[in-house]
Design an enzyme around this catalytic site. Structure first.
Site, PDB file in Angstrom:
ATOM      1  N   ILE A 103      51.233  16.615  -9.114  1.00  0.00           N
ATOM      2  CA  ILE A 103      51.141  16.900  -7.693  1.00  0.00           C
ATOM      3  C   ILE A 103      49.891  17.740  -7.471  1.00  0.00           C
ATOM      4  CG2 ILE A 103      52.240  18.044  -5.723  1.00  0.00           C
ATOM      5  CD1 ILE A 103      54.933  17.530  -7.048  1.00  0.00           C
ATOM      6  N   CYS A 104      49.102  17.366  -6.490  1.00  0.00           N
ATOM      7  CA  CYS A 104      47.941  18.158  -6.086  1.00  0.00           C
ATOM      8  C   CYS A 104      46.979  18.370  -7.265  1.00  0.00           C
ATOM      9  CB  CYS A 104      48.428  19.482  -5.493  1.00  0.00           C
ATOM     10  SG  CYS A 104      47.177  20.443  -4.616  1.00  0.00           S
ATOM     11  N   TYR A 105      46.597  19.623  -7.514  1.00  0.00           N
ATOM     12  CA  TYR A 105      45.632  19.926  -8.568  1.00  0.00           C
ATOM     13  C   TYR A 105      46.190  19.702  -9.968  1.00  0.00           C
ATOM     14  CZ  TYR A 105      43.632  22.583  -4.637  1.00  0.00           C
ATOM     15  OH  TYR A 105      43.147  22.979  -3.416  1.00  0.00           O
ATOM     16  N   GLY A 106      47.470  19.399 -10.084  1.00  0.00           N
ATOM     17  CA  GLY A 106      48.034  19.077 -11.391  1.00  0.00           C
ATOM     18  C   GLY A 106      47.346  17.895 -12.045  1.00  0.00           C
ATOM     19  N   THR A 123      44.067  13.472  -6.036  1.00  0.00           N
ATOM     20  CA  THR A 123      44.398  14.894  -6.013  1.00  0.00           C
ATOM     21  C   THR A 123      44.182  15.359  -4.591  1.00  0.00           C
ATOM     22  OG1 THR A 123      44.018  17.042  -7.087  1.00  0.00           O
ATOM     23  CG2 THR A 123      42.074  15.695  -6.632  1.00  0.00           C
TER      24      THR A 123
END
Length: 315
Positions: A103-106, A123
């Site tokens: 999720i997101c910056y993961g 991202t």
């Protein structure tokens, strides 16, 4: 009795609270859909999060060995290097066939582990350029909510993680299960992965008002042909002066501004009416439905039909 599908949320230092909470809610056993969700960190203990919170995680990276699905929430700062043991643990899980989602910056963690090489990924829009520059073997899709590459999935920022997790439920258990979980979370049950992740009005912010009357005049005539000469005449300027002043105030050319105004007006009609796409195209001055679809795809990376399905109220 079949064992639950084990979802492990890998909480890294600086984890974003919303990103951690989304999979915890979607895959919570109380949904009744056969998921078991837990959290782990690099080691057991308290993991500091972004914003001053902290997470008590009962296990370290050994928990990934038991996982059927691993979710890596975003963490700040974006792109911070992850520990070597995390990279190795993610690679090991991937080699065992474990499904891994970010999720997101993961997505940066998955990229560092080499799990996104040769694949499409996304991202948060504000870190897409950095992800592409640092990992050129990844095809970064900056304008979508999520990307499903089979055993590896990535999503955009914040609430797009909810779209991704519900998509995983749809894959696993079907539409009815995903819809029931979505109702419990009071959220829309489905937004396509191709839905643009960042949907403000497409027109640029105005930095001056000397041409406000001309812009308003144009907005009232979007269904009619609009030319530089006609706009300049309304503003009582030469075309050359008008072009320069318009660029100073809007950051774009008049024709590009008009195109975006037409697309934005079409968006409003898609949200508030049931008019056919061809009729909307006529009303906003784009002529045909195919022309409207072309510009929607270019500016929003979504079709008018997909946009309406997501944002229109009940018919």
């Amino acid at each position: 009795m079949q064992r639950p599908h084990r979802v492990v949320v890998l909480v890294l230092d600086g984890a974003l609270p919303l990103d951690v909470g989304i999979p915890a809610e979607v895959f919570h056993p109380e949904t009744g859909f056969g998921y078991e969700v837990s959290a782990c960190g690099v080691t057991a203990g308290t993991v500091p999060s972004h914003g001053g919170f902290g997470y008590a995680v009962p296990r370290g990276l050994d928990a990934l060995a038991d996982a059927d699905t691993i979710v890596v929430p975003g963490y700040a700062p974006a792109g911070r290097q992850i520990p070597a043991q995390v990279r190795e643990a993610l690679r090991g899980a991937a080699s065992r066939g474990t499904r891994i989602a970010s999720i997101c910056y993961g997505a940066f963690a998955l990229a560092e582990a080499g799990l996104l090489d040769g694949l499409r990924a996304t991202t948060h829009w504000d870190a897409a350029v950095e992800l592409a520059q640092r990992h050129p073997r990844i095809t970064v899709e900056p304008n979508v909510l999520f990307v499903d590459e089979g055993s590896v999935l990535t999503s955009a920022g914040a609430a797009a993680g909810l779209d991704l997790c519900l998509h995983i439920v749809r894959r696993d258990l079907g539409v009815s299960a995903a819809n029931e979980i979505a109702r419990g979370l009071v959220t829309a049950p489905y937004r396509t992965g191709g839905q643009a992740q960042y949907l403000p009005k497409t027109n640029t912010e105005v930095r001056g008002q000397s041409l406000a009357a001309t812009r308003e005049w144009a907005m009232m005539r979007l269904d009619q042909p609009l030319t530089i000469a006609g706009l300049a005449a309304h503003a009582r300027m030469s075309p050359r002066t008008f072009l320069r002043r318009f660029a100073e105030e809007t950051g774009s050319t008049p024709l590009e501004w008009i195109l975006r105004a037409r697309v934005d007006t079409a968006r409003e009609l898609l949200e508030s009416t049931r008019l056919p796409v061809d009729r909307i195209a006529e009303q906003v001055g784009l002529g045909t439905g195919s022309n409207l679809r072309l510009h929607f795809r270019r500016l929003l990376d979504v079709t008018p039909t997909e946009y309406r399905a997501t944002f229109a109220g009940p018919s």
